[in-house]
Design an enzyme around this catalytic site. Sequence first.
Site, PDB file in Angstrom:
ATOM      1  N   ASP A  63       0.842  -1.198   0.000  1.00  0.00           N
ATOM      2  CA  ASP A  63       0.000   0.000   0.000  1.00  0.00           C
ATOM      3  C   ASP A  63       0.879   1.251   0.000  1.00  0.00           C
ATOM      4  O   ASP A  63       2.092   1.167   0.163  1.00  0.00           O
ATOM      5  CB  ASP A  63      -0.961   0.011   1.197  1.00  0.00           C
ATOM      6  CG  ASP A  63      -0.259  -0.300   2.490  1.00  0.00           C
ATOM      7  OD1 ASP A  63       0.901   0.155   2.665  1.00  0.00           O
ATOM      8  OD2 ASP A  63      -0.838  -0.982   3.344  1.00  0.00           O
ATOM      9  N   ASP A  65       1.435   4.965   1.636  1.00  0.00           N
ATOM     10  CA  ASP A  65       1.097   5.920   2.686  1.00  0.00           C
ATOM     11  C   ASP A  65       1.637   7.289   2.311  1.00  0.00           C
ATOM     12  O   ASP A  65       2.711   7.419   1.723  1.00  0.00           O
ATOM     13  CB  ASP A  65       1.707   5.482   4.025  1.00  0.00           C
ATOM     14  CG  ASP A  65       1.162   4.138   4.479  1.00  0.00           C
ATOM     15  OD1 ASP A  65      -0.047   3.903   4.301  1.00  0.00           O
ATOM     16  OD2 ASP A  65       1.943   3.309   5.000  1.00  0.00           O
ATOM     17  N   ASP A 146       9.922   4.895  13.211  1.00  0.00           N
ATOM     18  CA  ASP A 146      10.615   3.848  13.971  1.00  0.00           C
ATOM     19  C   ASP A 146      12.030   3.541  13.473  1.00  0.00           C
ATOM     20  O   ASP A 146      12.991   3.594  14.241  1.00  0.00           O
ATOM     21  CB  ASP A 146       9.764   2.563  14.070  1.00  0.00           C
ATOM     22  CG  ASP A 146       9.146   2.135  12.741  1.00  0.00           C
ATOM     23  OD1 ASP A 146       9.469   2.750  11.697  1.00  0.00           O
ATOM     24  OD2 ASP A 146       8.360   1.167  12.747  1.00  0.00           O
TER      25      ASP A 146
HETATM   26  P1  ATP Z   1       3.989  -2.361   5.859  1.00  0.00           P
HETATM   27  O1  ATP Z   1       2.856  -1.464   5.440  1.00  0.00           O
HETATM   28  O2  ATP Z   1       4.722  -2.996   4.766  1.00  0.00           O
HETATM   29  O3  ATP Z   1       3.616  -3.283   6.934  1.00  0.00           O
HETATM   30  P2  ATP Z   1       5.035   0.104   6.851  1.00  0.00           P
HETATM   31  O4  ATP Z   1       6.432   0.483   7.216  1.00  0.00           O
HETATM   32  O5  ATP Z   1       4.398   0.886   5.771  1.00  0.00           O
HETATM   33  O6  ATP Z   1       5.095  -1.420   6.535  1.00  0.00           O
HETATM   34  P3  ATP Z   1       2.849   0.956   8.446  1.00  0.00           P
HETATM   35  O7  ATP Z   1       2.313   0.342   9.692  1.00  0.00           O
HETATM   36  O8  ATP Z   1       1.993   1.019   7.246  1.00  0.00           O
HETATM   37  O9  ATP Z   1       4.192   0.161   8.145  1.00  0.00           O
HETATM   38  O10 ATP Z   1       3.352   2.405   8.851  1.00  0.00           O
HETATM   39  C1  ATP Z   1       3.756   3.380   7.903  1.00  0.00           C
HETATM   40  C2  ATP Z   1       4.944   4.165   8.445  1.00  0.00           C
HETATM   41  O11 ATP Z   1       4.576   4.829   9.654  1.00  0.00           O
HETATM   42  C3  ATP Z   1       6.152   3.325   8.828  1.00  0.00           C
HETATM   43  O12 ATP Z   1       6.974   3.064   7.738  1.00  0.00           O
HETATM   44  C4  ATP Z   1       6.826   4.195   9.871  1.00  0.00           C
HETATM   45  O13 ATP Z   1       7.550   5.227   9.279  1.00  0.00           O
HETATM   46  C5  ATP Z   1       5.636   4.797  10.590  1.00  0.00           C
HETATM   47  N1  ATP Z   1       5.236   3.967  11.735  1.00  0.00           N
HETATM   48  C6  ATP Z   1       4.260   3.029  11.763  1.00  0.00           C
HETATM   49  N2  ATP Z   1       4.142   2.473  12.955  1.00  0.00           N
HETATM   50  C7  ATP Z   1       5.048   3.067  13.747  1.00  0.00           C
HETATM   51  C8  ATP Z   1       5.412   2.945  15.106  1.00  0.00           C
HETATM   52  N3  ATP Z   1       4.789   2.075  15.896  1.00  0.00           N
HETATM   53  N4  ATP Z   1       6.406   3.730  15.575  1.00  0.00           N
HETATM   54  C9  ATP Z   1       7.017   4.629  14.776  1.00  0.00           C
HETATM   55  N5  ATP Z   1       6.721   4.784  13.493  1.00  0.00           N
HETATM   56  C10 ATP Z   1       5.759   4.031  12.966  1.00  0.00           C
HETATM   57 MG    MG Z   2       2.302   0.748   5.072  1.00  0.00          MG
END
Ligand code: ATP
Ligand code: MG
Length: 431
Positions: A63, A65, A146
């Site tokens: 996806d 963001d 993170d």
């Molecule tokens: P995926 O969607 O592939 O699981 P993602 O990195 O995009 O991985 P998401 O949960 O969609 O994970 O979160 C989007 C972004 O928001 C992350 O890449 C990170 O930068 C930030 N983020 C999400 N959760 C946290 C957290 N618990 N602490 C700090 N930053 C976070």
């Molecule tokens: Mg994501």
Amino acid sequence: INLIIKKPFKKTKSSSSPVNSKDWESISPFAVEIINKLQDHNYEAYLVGGCVRDLLANIKPKDFDIATNAEPKEIRKIFKASRIIGKRFQLVHIYKGKQIIEVATFRAGLNKNSTTIENDLIKDDAGKIIRDNIWGNIEDDCNRRDFTINAIYFCPISNTFKDFHDGAQHVKEKKIISIGDPLYRFEEDPVRSLRAIRFATKLNFKIDSKIKEAIYEKGDLLGNISNARLFDEFCKIFLNGHGYENYKKLQSFGIAKYLLNLEKNYSGNKVYGESLKNTDKRYRDGKSITPGFLLAAILWPKLIERCSFDNGINIRKFFRSMDGVLRNQQKLTAVPRKFSSYIKDIWVLQLKLHSRIGSQPYKTLRHPRFRAAYDFLLVRERAANDKNGLGKWWTDFQKNDDSLRGSIIAQMKEKNDEESSKKFGFYNELR
Ligand code: ATP
Ligand code: MG
């Protein structure tokens, strides 16, 4: 919107830009449209997080963001089909047909100079952030993310990156590195330890040793996370095609117990591994996967343990134990109601699959959950290394038409009645 068409991703071929993978063409046009519109309204807007990281790692993102300096209410004004969601962490969802894109406002996160902790950033006694809605600029925003690989901002219009923490370099080096001291960051949000593990297996990256120490040191704080949030993480970590690997890593860090109510006496039970491998394989084959199946399998040893009796099981106890076993799992991860009834169906069908006489097999076959129950039977057989051929019997029974089915049942009756009656369970799973 015209702008998008005028500026496709041709520039991605330029040598100075690290953007050269074919996947960059797969950037969601809807996401680009949103970024364009926000910029037209004089806001900053970027793709950020998993999608940029995955593209740099040559993986197709699941996806897209978006991060922006527009506040949720302002975003709402620009996009009619949108909704503000979340309280702890406010976001805007923008809709178009079946697509949903998540737009997050830049956050200040933990502002070290701020002595006045406002209503918008609240921590509990353990240092956990329970509300995080203080807006900030892009520099603030990248500091509260993170890992360095998750803090890369990409503008698909100008084809430029903002990478404050060398994230792109760390993608190249295949390293997961915390932004700031992970001991502190995992206190703020213990779920980050699960995220580190998930990204390490998904991307095949190495977890930095400081993060490893922080997982050992702070992993127990996962006990303070709501079961609803842990259910979300449960799905992300076990239903993403790397469930088995994640499970082994979680075990080695001693934190699997925050997601799974494993039976202690059977901690080496093969059904855990077999059911996760089965789910991973289904994922690879593009088949449907549900947390219900996995939970039914993982809680199975717990259920069996409660009702084992004389080298078999006590059926009455079996039925009486189901809710209790589910309740114990609920304490860890929420289990939405539709899944609890699914899980119980699969369990009860395990009993029914043992009775292969009269009209019972026809009834069992017609049950809406037959297929899942049969799949689980095969998993159990593999886990217990059982060679009785019950699974094979059902494979044949399904394949044949009604006339042959009758004879399969008749053969069964002659062969051994004892098999189909009282005794239940495989020797190795009862132990
Ligand atoms: P995926 O969607 O592939 O699981 P993602 O990195 O995009 O991985 P998401 O949960 O969609 O994970 O979160 C989007 C972004 O928001 C992350 O890449 C990170 O930068 C930030 N983020 C999400 N959760 C946290 C957290 N618990 N602490 C700090 N930053 C976070
Ligand atoms: Mg994501």
